[in-house]
Design a protein around this motif. Sequence first.
Motif, PDB file in Angstrom:
ATOM      1  N   ARG A  47       0.782  -1.188  -0.141  1.00  0.00           N
ATOM      2  CA  ARG A  47       0.041   0.029  -0.185  1.00  0.00           C
ATOM      3  C   ARG A  47       0.830   1.421   0.069  1.00  0.00           C
ATOM      4  O   ARG A  47       0.633   2.251  -0.710  1.00  0.00           O
ATOM      5  CB  ARG A  47      -0.889  -0.029   1.257  1.00  0.00           C
ATOM      6  N   VAL A  50       2.364   1.831  -3.304  1.00  0.00           N
ATOM      7  CA  VAL A  50       1.375   2.339  -4.120  1.00  0.00           C
ATOM      8  C   VAL A  50       1.133   3.836  -4.077  1.00  0.00           C
ATOM      9  O   VAL A  50       1.031   4.698  -5.130  1.00  0.00           O
ATOM     10  CB  VAL A  50       0.059   1.535  -4.204  1.00  0.00           C
ATOM     11  N   LEU A  51       0.952   4.265  -2.974  1.00  0.00           N
ATOM     12  CA  LEU A  51       0.573   5.533  -2.539  1.00  0.00           C
ATOM     13  C   LEU A  51       1.798   6.600  -2.830  1.00  0.00           C
ATOM     14  O   LEU A  51       1.546   7.643  -3.213  1.00  0.00           O
ATOM     15  CB  LEU A  51       0.060   5.640  -1.127  1.00  0.00           C
ATOM     16  N   GLY A  54       1.837   7.861  -6.119  1.00  0.00           N
ATOM     17  CA  GLY A  54       0.721   8.794  -6.613  1.00  0.00           C
ATOM     18  C   GLY A  54      -0.629   8.098  -6.833  1.00  0.00           C
ATOM     19  O   GLY A  54      -1.725   8.706  -7.294  1.00  0.00           O
ATOM     20  N   GLY A  55      -0.621   6.777  -6.685  1.00  0.00           N
ATOM     21  CA  GLY A  55      -1.683   5.872  -6.973  1.00  0.00           C
ATOM     22  C   GLY A  55      -2.861   5.809  -5.746  1.00  0.00           C
ATOM     23  O   GLY A  55      -2.777   6.679  -4.971  1.00  0.00           O
ATOM     24  N   THR A  56      -3.814   5.431  -6.251  1.00  0.00           N
ATOM     25  CA  THR A  56      -4.907   4.931  -5.125  1.00  0.00           C
ATOM     26  C   THR A  56      -4.856   3.801  -4.875  1.00  0.00           C
ATOM     27  O   THR A  56      -4.831   2.717  -5.600  1.00  0.00           O
ATOM     28  CB  THR A  56      -6.299   5.565  -5.686  1.00  0.00           C
ATOM     29  N   TRP A  57      -5.232   3.587  -3.439  1.00  0.00           N
ATOM     30  CA  TRP A  57      -5.134   1.963  -3.215  1.00  0.00           C
ATOM     31  C   TRP A  57      -6.341   1.255  -3.442  1.00  0.00           C
ATOM     32  O   TRP A  57      -6.176   0.305  -4.007  1.00  0.00           O
ATOM     33  CB  TRP A  57      -4.819   1.934  -1.508  1.00  0.00           C
ATOM     34  N   LEU A  58      -7.515   1.788  -2.996  1.00  0.00           N
ATOM     35  CA  LEU A  58      -8.840   0.735  -3.264  1.00  0.00           C
ATOM     36  C   LEU A  58      -9.259   1.046  -4.520  1.00  0.00           C
ATOM     37  O   LEU A  58      -9.100   2.507  -4.971  1.00  0.00           O
ATOM     38  CB  LEU A  58      -9.720   1.270  -1.990  1.00  0.00           C
ATOM     39  N   GLU A  60     -11.709   1.988  -7.620  1.00  0.00           N
ATOM     40  CA  GLU A  60     -12.961   3.008  -7.757  1.00  0.00           C
ATOM     41  C   GLU A  60     -14.127   2.068  -7.334  1.00  0.00           C
ATOM     42  O   GLU A  60     -14.295   1.107  -8.015  1.00  0.00           O
ATOM     43  CB  GLU A  60     -12.782   3.599  -9.123  1.00  0.00           C
ATOM     44  N   SER A  63     -15.436   1.040  -0.914  1.00  0.00           N
ATOM     45  CA  SER A  63     -15.074   1.762   0.144  1.00  0.00           C
ATOM     46  C   SER A  63     -15.225   0.664   1.485  1.00  0.00           C
ATOM     47  O   SER A  63     -15.955  -0.311   1.314  1.00  0.00           O
ATOM     48  CB  SER A  63     -16.305   2.945   0.194  1.00  0.00           C
ATOM     49  N   LYS A 198      -7.249   2.057   6.132  1.00  0.00           N
ATOM     50  CA  LYS A 198      -7.576   1.583   4.878  1.00  0.00           C
ATOM     51  C   LYS A 198      -6.493   1.450   3.915  1.00  0.00           C
ATOM     52  O   LYS A 198      -6.281   2.230   2.698  1.00  0.00           O
ATOM     53  CB  LYS A 198      -8.675   2.259   4.262  1.00  0.00           C
TER      54      LYS A 198
END
Lengths: 198, 538
Positions: A47, A50-51, A54-58, A60, A63, A198
């Motif tokens: 995680r 990825v972060l 600059g990416g998003t973890w979960l 789209e 939630s 998260k």
Amino acid sequence: MSDAAALALPPAAPPARPRVLLVGTALAAVATLMAFAGVIGLYLAERASVLSQGGTWLPEGTSIPLTPGGIAMATMLLSAVTMWWAVDAVGRNDRPAAYLALALTMMFGLAVINAISFLYTQMELPVASVPGVFIYTITGGFIATLVAAMAYAAVMTFRTLGGEYHGRDREGLVAAALFWYANIAVFAVIWYAIFVTK
Amino acid sequence: MAVTETPPETVETASAAAPSAPHPQPGGLAAVLGSGDHKVIGRLYIVAALLLGLPVLGLGLAFGVEGFEPETLDVFSSDVAYQLFTLLRVGTLFLLAFPLIIGVAMVVVPLQVGSRSIAFPRAAAASFWGWFLGSILLIASYAINGGPGGGSANGVNLWIAAMGLIVASVLLAAVCLATTVLALRTDGLSLERTPLFAWSVAIASIMWVFTLPVLGGMLVLMYVDHRHGGALALGGSAGIYPALAWIFRNPQIYVLAVPVLGFAADVFATASGSRQRMRGLVQGAIGVFGAVSFGAFLAIPSTDALDSLLVVVLGIAAVVPVLVVAGGALDAVRGSGSLKAGPGVAYAAAGILMLVVGTLAGAIGSIPGVLEVPEGSSASSNIFFLGITHAVVVAAVIAALGGITWWASKVGRGPAASSVGLVAPLLLLVGGIVMTVPDFVSGIVGDGVETQGDYAGGIAAANVVVAIGVAIVALGLLAAAVSLLPLLRRPDDEVPADPWGGQTLEWLAPSPPPVGNFEGELAVVASAEPLYDLREEK
């Protein structure tokens, strides 16, 4: 006379050292903790990687609502009290209280499984994704160890109350409680690392 | 202080009534398949490890030959080379070295601590059958084109599941062994008096409990991932092996070799015929070696400076306790001025020397800047580390074979053949050194990517030497196997309970030990060498 015979003497007093079942369970608890520590460590590393890019973890549309996880955590904490109560009641040979405490502990365990299952339906996380693989593996693995802990606690309580151990010799139940507390520790980390941050 | 603390007149009465077995004992195949007797389980582990693990070593020889001329020789087709390479690595560790060590420990440890059984005997039996089933499934997975890099999705899944079963079984065995030492020691046998082999097995088992679950957790993760499309960036099924390769690297690989130290210390103390003066220091060194072998943090890829520092510190520190134990062995011999040389002593010397080679190389390789990191590769892919792994595994196998030889009258029906038994450790040591040193050279001079296209790596000329080393090791294993054949047949004469003038409790048990291990009750132990106490009292 053989050497063995020369050493043959009346049995000495029982040694004051940790009991077999308790030691074995402590080792099993350590193994459980290390297994989760490894996978959760990989989860956090992945995680963070990825972060940091600059990416998003979960994915789209996914939630992880905090409420079911929070309730599960609170339930696990409550189960620590009831498990302690079960151990204490067996120590006092209070059978009704011991059965009640065990029943409550089992119920809390089932409630946690129910809460995590409900969370699965809410978060809409595909398993064929990096977070999905991690989260389902970790939480699914936790459910498996929780079921094992429930079975262990039930067996040990019935064996204790059935006469295999007596009030002052509640090693089996103490061992089951130790494994239960290890599960609570694991869930506390899961709750914070996955459900909260998260 | 004597070993007995009860007046002599009680001895005869107590010895007259040796307790019989609590239940009628089954015979024939049922006695083997359904047994919870730690000696039977240990023997099963040993025999199965030799049957499953030794053929895997044939692969090592074939890869050695491939390395003669990687460009032209094609011992393996490119389709299967990678799969067989992973079978060699995984098989050497989990089909040979681990079960051999566990097998010897299962037989000896309860005897050494004066226990009538192993802790959780049914779990111990389950650990063997789980390991055996897992090993069969592991080999079967390769047969259906599975394993890392395999083309069959089901085969890959089967490989992961089989590995998981093997790891879980080894963990179960570790819990049984550690619990036996921690909670089933006979009266008076405090931890500081625990025989050094049993102590080292306890330390090793605890370290397995701390590190192998991390591998188990990763296998579960990989199974879920592979079953659901492979979202993790492992690079397909071929990426499974590199993700697990941390278990072959130092310091993690040292967890396998902790019992080598205990075996060597025990054997030298007994063969020198004296109490070990440096016993506390040696015991502490074994504990420290176990602690520095913790390498589970390597499972999580990290560029963190602290992790890099940890690798350096643990890598360099590991050699110190090994040298301390070696020094303790020498001190025991020097102190008594005598040494009853025999196969056991030869195995103990060979095992610890091989471990010195491995840990010394590990210390050198851990110094930053010593090894070139090939472009596009990680530092751990340097073939230097393959040499370390091989040295440690050979040391563990030497110690395990040495353990079977030393405790032959407890493991089998009679003593091992001594003449061939003397040659075997020598061959294994020489072969082990010849096999590993070229990899160290290749790693330092810079031609050292461990897994090139042909999975041979290293300098071609050095690989010739490696192959010769593997062949010598194979000869050594053959010699060891021949020397152990007498264990299978019942000798004409009665086998003495204590052929070496031992100092620890296992030598009180008859040879071979009955169910329940000891005749009569054991007295309260009053020192680390209870049998010496007994002789002195006489």
